[in-house]
Design a protein around this motif. Structure first.
Motif, PDB file in Angstrom:
ATOM      1  N   ASP A   1     -17.660  14.762 -59.234  1.00  0.00           N
ATOM      2  CA  ASP A   1     -18.081  13.971 -58.075  1.00  0.00           C
ATOM      3  C   ASP A   1     -16.896  13.356 -57.322  1.00  0.00           C
ATOM      4  OD1 ASP A   1     -17.235  11.896 -59.709  1.00  0.00           O
ATOM      5  OD2 ASP A   1     -19.195  10.919 -59.826  1.00  0.00           O
ATOM      6  N   GLY A   2     -15.665  13.667 -57.773  1.00  0.00           N
ATOM      7  CA  GLY A   2     -14.467  13.166 -57.101  1.00  0.00           C
ATOM      8  C   GLY A   2     -13.901  11.895 -57.697  1.00  0.00           C
ATOM      9  N   ALA A   3     -14.596  11.300 -58.661  1.00  0.00           N
ATOM     10  CA  ALA A   3     -14.085  10.084 -59.302  1.00  0.00           C
ATOM     11  C   ALA A   3     -12.781  10.391 -60.025  1.00  0.00           C
ATOM     12  CB  ALA A   3     -15.114   9.534 -60.280  1.00  0.00           C
ATOM     13  N   VAL A   4     -11.819   9.486 -59.893  1.00  0.00           N
ATOM     14  CA  VAL A   4     -10.511   9.650 -60.531  1.00  0.00           C
ATOM     15  C   VAL A   4     -10.225   8.409 -61.367  1.00  0.00           C
ATOM     16  CG1 VAL A   4      -8.029   9.960 -60.158  1.00  0.00           C
ATOM     17  CG2 VAL A   4      -9.653  11.040 -58.599  1.00  0.00           C
ATOM     18  N   ARG A   5      -9.796   8.624 -62.588  1.00  0.00           N
ATOM     19  CA  ARG A   5      -9.430   7.517 -63.470  1.00  0.00           C
ATOM     20  C   ARG A   5      -8.109   7.841 -64.127  1.00  0.00           C
ATOM     21  NH1 ARG A   5     -11.797   6.468 -69.115  1.00  0.00           N
ATOM     22  NH2 ARG A   5     -10.511   4.746 -69.763  1.00  0.00           N
ATOM     23  N   ARG A   6      -7.200   6.884 -64.128  1.00  0.00           N
ATOM     24  CA  ARG A   6      -5.895   7.086 -64.761  1.00  0.00           C
ATOM     25  C   ARG A   6      -5.853   6.353 -66.084  1.00  0.00           C
ATOM     26  NH1 ARG A   6      -0.947   4.194 -63.852  1.00  0.00           N
ATOM     27  NH2 ARG A   6      -1.887   3.412 -61.948  1.00  0.00           N
ATOM     28  N   ILE A   7      -5.407   7.040 -67.110  1.00  0.00           N
ATOM     29  CA  ILE A   7      -5.125   6.415 -68.397  1.00  0.00           C
ATOM     30  C   ILE A   7      -3.609   6.329 -68.469  1.00  0.00           C
ATOM     31  CG2 ILE A   7      -5.327   6.566 -70.897  1.00  0.00           C
ATOM     32  CD1 ILE A   7      -7.826   8.316 -70.435  1.00  0.00           C
ATOM     33  N   ALA A   8      -3.088   5.153 -68.172  1.00  0.00           N
ATOM     34  CA  ALA A   8      -1.642   4.939 -68.166  1.00  0.00           C
ATOM     35  C   ALA A   8      -1.134   4.869 -69.599  1.00  0.00           C
ATOM     36  CB  ALA A   8      -1.308   3.649 -67.417  1.00  0.00           C
ATOM     37  N   ASP A   9       0.029   5.470 -69.817  1.00  0.00           N
ATOM     38  CA  ASP A   9       0.668   5.428 -71.137  1.00  0.00           C
ATOM     39  C   ASP A   9      -0.310   5.933 -72.205  1.00  0.00           C
ATOM     40  OD1 ASP A   9       2.960   5.033 -72.602  1.00  0.00           O
ATOM     41  OD2 ASP A   9       2.673   2.879 -72.836  1.00  0.00           O
ATOM     42  N   ALA A  10      -0.915   7.080 -71.933  1.00  0.00           N
ATOM     43  CA  ALA A  10      -1.974   7.634 -72.786  1.00  0.00           C
ATOM     44  C   ALA A  10      -1.483   7.991 -74.183  1.00  0.00           C
ATOM     45  CB  ALA A  10      -2.589   8.857 -72.122  1.00  0.00           C
ATOM     46  N   PHE A  11      -0.236   8.402 -74.291  1.00  0.00           N
ATOM     47  CA  PHE A  11       0.351   8.712 -75.589  1.00  0.00           C
ATOM     48  C   PHE A  11       1.852   8.612 -75.472  1.00  0.00           C
ATOM     49  CE2 PHE A  11      -0.264  12.643 -73.303  1.00  0.00           C
ATOM     50  CZ  PHE A  11       0.921  13.327 -73.464  1.00  0.00           C
ATOM     51  N   ARG A  12       2.527   8.543 -76.599  1.00  0.00           N
ATOM     52  CA  ARG A  12       3.976   8.373 -76.632  1.00  0.00           C
ATOM     53  C   ARG A  12       4.612   9.345 -77.596  1.00  0.00           C
ATOM     54  NH1 ARG A  12       5.681   2.453 -75.681  1.00  0.00           N
ATOM     55  NH2 ARG A  12       3.940   1.682 -74.466  1.00  0.00           N
ATOM     56  N   ILE A  13       5.857   9.646 -77.339  1.00  0.00           N
ATOM     57  CA  ILE A  13       6.620  10.445 -78.287  1.00  0.00           C
ATOM     58  C   ILE A  13       6.660   9.668 -79.595  1.00  0.00           C
ATOM     59  CG2 ILE A  13       8.927  11.332 -78.824  1.00  0.00           C
ATOM     60  CD1 ILE A  13       9.244  11.889 -75.819  1.00  0.00           C
ATOM     61  N   GLY A  14       6.349  10.342 -80.679  1.00  0.00           N
ATOM     62  CA  GLY A  14       6.341   9.701 -81.982  1.00  0.00           C
ATOM     63  C   GLY A  14       4.981   9.220 -82.443  1.00  0.00           C
ATOM     64  N   ASP A  15       3.980   9.246 -81.522  1.00  0.00           N
ATOM     65  CA  ASP A  15       2.615   8.890 -81.943  1.00  0.00           C
ATOM     66  C   ASP A  15       2.135   9.896 -82.975  1.00  0.00           C
ATOM     67  OD1 ASP A  15       2.342   6.715 -80.295  1.00  0.00           O
ATOM     68  OD2 ASP A  15       1.004   7.681 -78.850  1.00  0.00           O
ATOM     69  N   PRO A  16       1.323   9.480 -83.925  1.00  0.00           N
ATOM     70  CA  PRO A  16       0.714  10.445 -84.839  1.00  0.00           C
ATOM     71  C   PRO A  16      -0.100  11.459 -84.042  1.00  0.00           C
ATOM     72  CG  PRO A  16       0.325   8.204 -85.593  1.00  0.00           C
ATOM     73  CD  PRO A  16       0.940   8.099 -84.223  1.00  0.00           C
ATOM     74  N   ALA A  17      -0.111  12.699 -84.461  1.00  0.00           N
ATOM     75  CA  ALA A  17      -0.761  13.781 -83.717  1.00  0.00           C
ATOM     76  C   ALA A  17      -2.245  13.534 -83.516  1.00  0.00           C
ATOM     77  CB  ALA A  17      -0.532  15.111 -84.410  1.00  0.00           C
ATOM     78  N   GLY A  18      -2.882  12.812 -84.364  1.00  0.00           N
ATOM     79  CA  GLY A  18      -4.319  12.641 -84.259  1.00  0.00           C
ATOM     80  C   GLY A  18      -4.784  11.540 -83.342  1.00  0.00           C
TER      81      GLY A  18
END
Length: 131
Positions: free
Chosen positions: A112-129
């Protein structure tokens, strides 16, 4: 599925992806981000958008799905690892960016055109899961 149907489906998905990336880039620009690059291919993978604002560098993955909840679940740990490797390759070839740091964002785009940003969604070194 006949070959021409498969090609048409791929082309339609490609067009939806490009439209979603354009919406995401426009949303970032409205928030004061400068789009440095779109659809960057590196030996490690593709980066959808690279944006910078006030020295903060963001590698942005765009996910388009019928609903935002489906888009949010579309980034698997393996893909996150490829994005990080692609970002490292881009940084090596483009020094001088990200003086204030860097992060990985995910832009979710619904049908429907809605846009949502997840800032800083993941980082280098985060656990893979986790994301």
């Amino acid at each position: 599925m006949p070959r021409h149907d498969a090609r048409a489906a791929r082309e339609a998905a490609e067009a939806r992806g490009r439209a979603a990336e354009s919406r995401a880039a426009a949303a970032l620009a409205r928030e004061g981000w400068t789009i440095l690059a779109r659809r960057v291919r590196t030996g490690a993978g593709e980066l959808d958008l690279i944006a910078e604002r006030d020295g903060l560098l963001a590698f942005v993955e765009v996910k388009a799905r019928p609903r935002l909840a489906e888009a949010a679940a579309a980034l698997a740990p393996r893909q996150r690892a490829r994005l990080m490797a692609a970002a490292e390759a881009w940084l090596a070839a483009n020094p001088g960016h990200g003086a204030a740091g860097m992060r990985f964002d995910v832009m979710l785009v619904a049908a429907d055109g809605a846009v949502r940003r997840i800032a800083d969604a993941f980082r280098i070194g985060d656990p893979a899961g986790t994301a």
